[in-house]
Design an enzyme around this catalytic site. Structure first.
Site, PDB file in Angstrom:
ATOM      1  N   ASN A 141     -12.036  -2.153  -4.713  1.00 38.62           N
ATOM      2  CA  ASN A 141     -11.903  -2.508  -6.124  1.00 38.62           C
ATOM      3  C   ASN A 141     -13.089  -3.398  -6.535  1.00 38.62           C
ATOM      4  O   ASN A 141     -13.255  -4.480  -5.994  1.00 38.62           O
ATOM      5  CB  ASN A 141     -10.579  -3.259  -6.335  1.00 38.62           C
ATOM      6  CG  ASN A 141     -10.461  -3.888  -7.703  1.00 38.62           C
ATOM      7  OD1 ASN A 141     -11.083  -3.458  -8.654  1.00 38.62           O
ATOM      8  ND2 ASN A 141      -9.645  -4.925  -7.783  1.00 38.62           N
ATOM      9  N   GLU A 170      -0.325 -17.742  -8.826  1.00 39.38           N
ATOM     10  CA  GLU A 170       0.526 -16.889  -9.643  1.00 39.38           C
ATOM     11  C   GLU A 170       2.027 -17.105  -9.407  1.00 39.38           C
ATOM     12  O   GLU A 170       2.849 -16.435 -10.002  1.00 39.38           O
ATOM     13  CB  GLU A 170       0.167 -15.424  -9.408  1.00 39.38           C
ATOM     14  CG  GLU A 170      -1.239 -15.097  -9.882  1.00 39.38           C
ATOM     15  CD  GLU A 170      -1.651 -13.659  -9.608  1.00 39.38           C
ATOM     16  OE1 GLU A 170      -0.883 -12.916  -8.962  1.00 39.38           O
ATOM     17  OE2 GLU A 170      -2.741 -13.277 -10.072  1.00 39.38           O
ATOM     18  N   CYS A 190      -6.059  -6.657  -7.134  1.00 41.34           N
ATOM     19  CA  CYS A 190      -5.872  -6.093  -5.799  1.00 41.34           C
ATOM     20  C   CYS A 190      -5.263  -7.112  -4.837  1.00 41.34           C
ATOM     21  O   CYS A 190      -4.678  -6.744  -3.816  1.00 41.34           O
ATOM     22  CB  CYS A 190      -7.186  -5.552  -5.255  1.00 41.34           C
ATOM     23  SG  CYS A 190      -8.565  -6.693  -5.338  1.00 41.34           S
ATOM     24  N   HIS A 191      -5.346  -8.391  -5.175  1.00 43.59           N
ATOM     25  CA  HIS A 191      -4.769  -9.441  -4.324  1.00 43.59           C
ATOM     26  C   HIS A 191      -3.242  -9.370  -4.304  1.00 43.59           C
ATOM     27  O   HIS A 191      -2.612  -9.972  -3.450  1.00 43.59           O
ATOM     28  CB  HIS A 191      -5.239 -10.824  -4.774  1.00 43.59           C
ATOM     29  CG  HIS A 191      -4.890 -11.160  -6.178  1.00 43.59           C
ATOM     30  ND1 HIS A 191      -5.647 -10.743  -7.255  1.00 43.59           N
ATOM     31  CD2 HIS A 191      -3.852 -11.873  -6.700  1.00 43.59           C
ATOM     32  CE1 HIS A 191      -5.097 -11.185  -8.375  1.00 43.59           C
ATOM     33  NE2 HIS A 191      -3.996 -11.881  -8.063  1.00 43.59           N
ATOM     34  N   TYR A 234       0.840  -1.192   0.000  1.00 47.07           N
ATOM     35  CA  TYR A 234       0.000   0.000   0.000  1.00 47.07           C
ATOM     36  C   TYR A 234       0.882   1.252   0.000  1.00 47.07           C
ATOM     37  O   TYR A 234       0.614   2.203  -0.724  1.00 47.07           O
ATOM     38  CB  TYR A 234      -0.923   0.001   1.223  1.00 47.07           C
ATOM     39  CG  TYR A 234      -1.809  -1.217   1.287  1.00 47.07           C
ATOM     40  CD1 TYR A 234      -2.942  -1.312   0.494  1.00 47.07           C
ATOM     41  CD2 TYR A 234      -1.506  -2.283   2.127  1.00 47.07           C
ATOM     42  CE1 TYR A 234      -3.762  -2.439   0.533  1.00 47.07           C
ATOM     43  CE2 TYR A 234      -2.315  -3.409   2.177  1.00 47.07           C
ATOM     44  CZ  TYR A 234      -3.435  -3.477   1.379  1.00 47.07           C
ATOM     45  OH  TYR A 234      -4.226  -4.592   1.410  1.00 47.07           O
TER      46      TYR A 234
END
Length: 165
Positions: A125, A160, A133-134, A102
């Site tokens: 979001n 990912e 946003c993850h 952030y």
């Protein structure tokens, strides 16, 4: 119903049930069932069983979660304030397999004290997963806060290839 009217579809995925919404020729939302900030009926519009855009969005979401797709190729139109849209634009630039914080986003926005405001924008979001946003972690690298649940965030990051503590 005109094509511009809000419409949605709910699908089951290995990560839970998701609702995908569209308005006009763009996706306006992807929400996990029962997540924080789940929209009301006015934003979802009517259920659409036969819609090419929702068909494509559902197919891409399922392929992504199955590890068969690495990116989304959908027209996106998230609703939010100018600040929120600036944050969401930065989220879209975070490559798959990478994370940020952030605070790093706040610094990119030239607002280094705005970490909490950035967190609010990230948390609201409306197009989860497609606007990733993850991929945002706390300043310590901890997996914190995710409207769809921390376990879902962890599962997406693992999918990912992010090495987690």
């Amino acid at each position: 119903m005109t094509d511009a009217a809000p419409r949605h579809r709910t699908i089951r995925t290995p990560l839970g049930e998701y609702t995908i919404a569209a308005e006009g020729a763009a996706i306006t939302g992807i929400w996990r069932r029962d997540q924080a900030h789940f929209p009301g009926p006015d934003r979802l519009g009517t259920a659409a069983a036969d819609n090419a855009l929702l068909d494509e969005a559902a197919a891409q979401l399922l392929a992504y979660i199955a590890g068969e797709r690495e990116e989304f190729d959908l027209p996106l139109s998230p609703r939010g304030t100018d600040f929120q849209r600036r944050v969401w634009s930065l989220l879209a630039e975070i490559p798959r397999g990478y994370t940020t914080t952030y605070g790093q986003i706040a610094r990119v926005l030239d607002a280094p004290r705005a970490s909490q405001a950035v967190g609010g924008a990230v948390g609201s979001n409306p197009i989860s997963i497609a606007i990733p946003c993850h991929r945002v972690l706390s300043s310590t690298g901890a997996i914190t806060g995710y409207a769809g649940g921390v376990e879902t965030k962890r599962a997406l990051l693992t999918l990912e290839g992010v090495e987690l503590p």
